[in-house]
Design an enzyme around this catalytic site. Structure first.
Site, PDB file in Angstrom:
ATOM      1  N   GLY A 244       1.381   3.334  -3.236  1.00 32.35           N
ATOM      2  CA  GLY A 244       0.572   4.546  -3.231  1.00 32.35           C
ATOM      3  C   GLY A 244      -0.860   4.415  -3.686  1.00 32.35           C
ATOM      4  O   GLY A 244      -1.643   5.354  -3.512  1.00 32.35           O
ATOM      5  N   GLU A 281       5.649  -1.326  -4.935  1.00 34.87           N
ATOM      6  CA  GLU A 281       5.768  -1.385  -3.461  1.00 34.87           C
ATOM      7  C   GLU A 281       4.424  -1.070  -2.810  1.00 34.87           C
ATOM      8  O   GLU A 281       4.315  -0.114  -2.044  1.00 34.87           O
ATOM      9  CB  GLU A 281       6.792  -0.349  -2.982  1.00 34.87           C
ATOM     10  CG  GLU A 281       8.170  -0.467  -3.575  1.00 34.87           C
ATOM     11  CD  GLU A 281       9.045   0.765  -3.258  1.00 34.87           C
ATOM     12  OE1 GLU A 281       8.537   1.745  -2.658  1.00 34.87           O
ATOM     13  OE2 GLU A 281      10.225   0.738  -3.627  1.00 34.87           O
ATOM     14  N   PRO A 282       3.376  -1.823  -3.098  1.00 38.57           N
ATOM     15  CA  PRO A 282       2.075  -1.483  -2.524  1.00 38.57           C
ATOM     16  C   PRO A 282       1.970  -1.839  -1.046  1.00 38.57           C
ATOM     17  O   PRO A 282       2.475  -2.878  -0.612  1.00 38.57           O
ATOM     18  CB  PRO A 282       1.098  -2.339  -3.347  1.00 38.57           C
ATOM     19  CG  PRO A 282       1.898  -3.506  -3.799  1.00 38.57           C
ATOM     20  CD  PRO A 282       3.320  -3.042  -3.939  1.00 38.57           C
ATOM     21  N   ARG A 320      -4.949   7.513  12.528  1.00 39.40           N
ATOM     22  CA  ARG A 320      -5.207   8.191  11.256  1.00 39.40           C
ATOM     23  C   ARG A 320      -6.210   9.353  11.383  1.00 39.40           C
ATOM     24  O   ARG A 320      -5.960  10.415  10.833  1.00 39.40           O
ATOM     25  CB  ARG A 320      -5.675   7.198  10.179  1.00 39.40           C
ATOM     26  CG  ARG A 320      -4.677   6.063   9.927  1.00 39.40           C
ATOM     27  CD  ARG A 320      -4.962   5.285   8.657  1.00 39.40           C
ATOM     28  NE  ARG A 320      -4.714   6.095   7.489  1.00 39.40           N
ATOM     29  CZ  ARG A 320      -5.629   6.646   6.744  1.00 39.40           C
ATOM     30  NH1 ARG A 320      -6.898   6.432   7.000  1.00 39.40           N
ATOM     31  NH2 ARG A 320      -5.305   7.410   5.721  1.00 39.40           N
ATOM     32  N   CYS A 351      -6.832  11.573  26.877  1.00 35.96           N
ATOM     33  CA  CYS A 351      -7.051  12.943  27.325  1.00 35.96           C
ATOM     34  C   CYS A 351      -6.583  13.969  26.304  1.00 35.96           C
ATOM     35  O   CYS A 351      -5.620  14.711  26.550  1.00 35.96           O
ATOM     36  CB  CYS A 351      -6.329  13.162  28.653  1.00 35.96           C
ATOM     37  SG  CYS A 351      -6.709  11.849  29.803  1.00 35.96           S
ATOM     38  N   TYR A 379      -1.945   0.889   8.207  1.00 34.25           N
ATOM     39  CA  TYR A 379      -1.557   2.035   9.028  1.00 34.25           C
ATOM     40  C   TYR A 379      -2.457   2.182  10.253  1.00 34.25           C
ATOM     41  O   TYR A 379      -2.765   3.286  10.683  1.00 34.25           O
ATOM     42  CB  TYR A 379      -1.542   3.327   8.184  1.00 34.25           C
ATOM     43  CG  TYR A 379      -0.651   3.186   6.971  1.00 34.25           C
ATOM     44  CD1 TYR A 379       0.724   3.079   7.126  1.00 34.25           C
ATOM     45  CD2 TYR A 379      -1.158   3.134   5.672  1.00 34.25           C
ATOM     46  CE1 TYR A 379       1.564   2.928   6.022  1.00 34.25           C
ATOM     47  CE2 TYR A 379      -0.341   2.975   4.568  1.00 34.25           C
ATOM     48  CZ  TYR A 379       1.024   2.867   4.752  1.00 34.25           C
ATOM     49  OH  TYR A 379       1.843   2.715   3.669  1.00 34.25           O
TER      50      TYR A 379
HETATM   51  N1  LLP Z   1       7.106   2.735  -0.719  1.00 33.28           N
HETATM   52  C1  LLP Z   1       7.561   3.776  -0.023  1.00 33.28           C
HETATM   53  C2  LLP Z   1       8.930   4.238  -0.240  1.00 33.28           C
HETATM   54  C3  LLP Z   1       6.734   4.404   0.912  1.00 33.28           C
HETATM   55  O1  LLP Z   1       7.194   5.441   1.604  1.00 33.28           O
HETATM   56  C4  LLP Z   1       5.408   3.931   1.122  1.00 33.28           C
HETATM   57  C5  LLP Z   1       4.523   4.563   2.101  1.00 33.28           C
HETATM   58  C6  LLP Z   1       4.980   2.825   0.369  1.00 33.28           C
HETATM   59  C7  LLP Z   1       5.847   2.260  -0.553  1.00 33.28           C
HETATM   60  C8  LLP Z   1       3.603   2.234   0.511  1.00 33.28           C
HETATM   61  O2  LLP Z   1       2.626   3.146   0.151  1.00 33.28           O
HETATM   62  P1  LLP Z   1       1.074   2.703   0.103  1.00 33.28           P
HETATM   63  O3  LLP Z   1       0.920   1.719  -1.035  1.00 33.28           O
HETATM   64  O4  LLP Z   1       0.742   2.115   1.402  1.00 33.28           O
HETATM   65  O5  LLP Z   1       0.369   3.979  -0.140  1.00 33.28           O
HETATM   66  N2  LLP Z   1       0.478   6.600   7.478  1.00 33.28           N
HETATM   67  C9  LLP Z   1      -0.130   7.131   6.280  1.00 33.28           C
HETATM   68  C10 LLP Z   1       0.504   6.580   5.020  1.00 33.28           C
HETATM   69  C11 LLP Z   1       2.006   6.791   4.954  1.00 33.28           C
HETATM   70  C12 LLP Z   1       2.651   6.203   3.733  1.00 33.28           C
HETATM   71  C13 LLP Z   1       4.132   6.208   3.853  1.00 33.28           C
HETATM   72  N3  LLP Z   1       4.834   5.591   2.779  1.00 33.28           N
HETATM   73  C14 LLP Z   1      -1.627   6.886   6.341  1.00 33.28           C
HETATM   74  O6  LLP Z   1      -2.099   6.302   7.313  1.00 33.28           O
HETATM   75  O7  LLP Z   1      -2.354   7.306   5.446  1.00 33.28           O
END
Ligand code: LLP
Length: 423
Positions: A244, A281-282, A320, A351, A379
């Site tokens: 996150g 979980e980055p 995005r 389109c 993403y």
């Molecule tokens: N762990 C879990 C359970 C998750 O659902 C996610 C992301 C992560 C880890 C990794 O999160 P991060 O470190 O990448 O923030 N498509 C969206 C982001 C969706 C995130 C979904 N879950 C975007 O483009 O902003």
């Protein structure tokens, strides 16, 4: 001149370089649109996580959904990472990339029985379970294999991550995790099921978080639960604090990973939980600023109300902006002294009016120029589609002056390879 987010992306004279590679040259050689990632930038983003955690039991599980290219997974596997997966497909990618499946955590709100079976057979380290119903089914599947599945329960701490509603996951109204009030009962149930071995606790409150406070709030809620769960006789070995952490797309100032983790560890120690293994979980923060999407300008279309800069990348390549109205930086890969700066909406050929990559961007640009969409390493490609029967972009990895093609451009025949005409 250095651009927001990555010291690895900078102008040398008029030309934009990623590491030691001139980006406009890559498009000439490999076509457009084109995703390009820097291996150095990925490893540099991982370093503060590793540094902050080096003195304690930990596992950094790269969240594959952010960028699942095999070469990216290989890079993180070689750096010692585990992986956060959400499907059997992502599990297969870990295997194909040479990753260690015993370092995999299997997340996701809707795992199928077949996926559970594959995960157990691959010896994944832990299933992050999101409902009581899932616990029951997982126990059944594991028992059927004569095994026990290691589990954490993903708890929903009900904190506001202060991010876009579509990527905020730790609030009561979200489909994710088990409500704080139900967590203790869920743990007792999990501990009683024959096919399960309770090993940890998990939470993930959202994505593109730019403050420390929501993490600390969530951590406090998780620690309260750990204490209650252990008082009830169920041992918790590890705490998985999710991913996150946000990145700089424009002017955001997220904490550095080591600063965030330092503060979390301080709180963990202060509350007497320093002996527990810590998982993260980055996704985005490891790859987002390591990549760009290159796209060629097809036409300039000045108008009375708006000037449109039509490029050959579209919402199918990078969703995005269309999906979240996300801001992604856009610059010319070769700065022009010979064209006046004007305000443009950078749009693709699809389109739909939602097919834009950037609005009201000041650019000096001409047809044939290569634009770089910044911070596109996370993403971007993983969310790409074939809408409008557009083949997906090629992907390159660079390191210093080395360049590897890590995914070839999809051809039109690839796109209908699985389709059939009827008699
Ligand atoms: N762990 C879990 C359970 C998750 O659902 C996610 C992301 C992560 C880890 C990794 O999160 P991060 O470190 O990448 O923030 N498509 C969206 C982001 C969706 C995130 C979904 N879950 C975007 O483009 O902003």
């Amino acid at each position: 001149m250095t651009l927001p987010g990555s010291p690895f992306l900078a102008y040398r004279g008029p030309d934009l370089f990623l590491d030691d590679v001139r980006l406009s040259g890559l498009v000439r050689e490999h076509g457009s649109p084109l995703y390009v990632y820097s291996r150095r930038a990925m490893l540099a983003a991982l370093a503060p996580y590793q540094k902050a955690l080096k003195d304690r039991a930990h596992l950094i599980c790269y969240a594959i959904k952010a960028n699942s290219n095999l070469a990216v997974l290989q890079t993180f596997a070689q750096a010692g990472c585990g992986f956060d997966i959400v499907s059997a497909g992502e599990l297969a990618r870990v295997q194909a990339a040479g990753g260690d499946t015993s370092k995999v955590v299997f997340s996701g709100v809707g795992k199928t029985r077949a996926e559970m079976k594959l995960g157990i057979e691959a010896g994944v380290r832990c299933f992050n379970v999101e409902s009581t119903a899932e616990l029951e089914v997982l126990s059944e599947v594991a028992s059927g294999l004569g095994r026990q599945a290691r589990v954490s329960v993903r708890v929903n701490p009900d904190v506001d991550a202060g991010t876009h509603p579509y990527i905020s996951t730790g609030l009561k109204g979200n489909k994710f995790g088990i409500a704080h009030e139900e967590a203790l009962a869920t743990y007792k149930r999990a501990a009683s099921l024959p096919g399960l071995d309770v090993v940890g606790i998990d939470c993930h409150i959202g994505s593109q978080i730019t403050e420390v406070a929501p993490y600390l709030d969530a951590l406090d809620r998780v620690l309260d639960l750990v204490e209650a769960i252990e008082a009830a006789g169920v041992t918790i070995h590890h705490m998985d604090l999710g991913g996150g952490l946000g990145i700089t797309y424009t002017d955001e100032t997220p904490p550095a990973a080591d600063v965030l983790i330092g503060q979390l560890l301080q709180r963990i120690d202060a509350r007497g939980h320093g002996h527990r293994e810590i998982l993260f979980e980055p996704g985005r923060s490891l790859v987002g600023n390591a990549g760009v999407l290159l796209t060629e300008v097809l036409f300039l279309k000045p108008g009375e109300q708006k000037n449109f800069c039509v490029v050959d990348a579209a919402m199918n390549d990078l969703m995005r902006p269309a999906l979240y109205e996300a801001y992604m930086g856009i610059v010319n890969a070769h700065q022009r002294a010979d064209a006046a700066q004007q305000v443009w909406d950078v749009v693709g050929p699809v389109c739909e009016s939602g097919d834009w990559l950037g609005r009201d961007r000041t650019l000096a640009v001409q047809a044939g120029d290569v634009l770089a969409v910044l911070s596109a390493g996370a993403y971007g490609m993983t969310m790409a589609s074939n809408y409008n029967t557009r083949g997906r972009a090629a992907e390159l990895m660079v390191d210093g002056d080395q360049v590897w093609v890590i995914r070839e451009r999809e051809t039109v025949s690839d796109l209908f390879r699985l389709e059939h005409r009827i008699a």
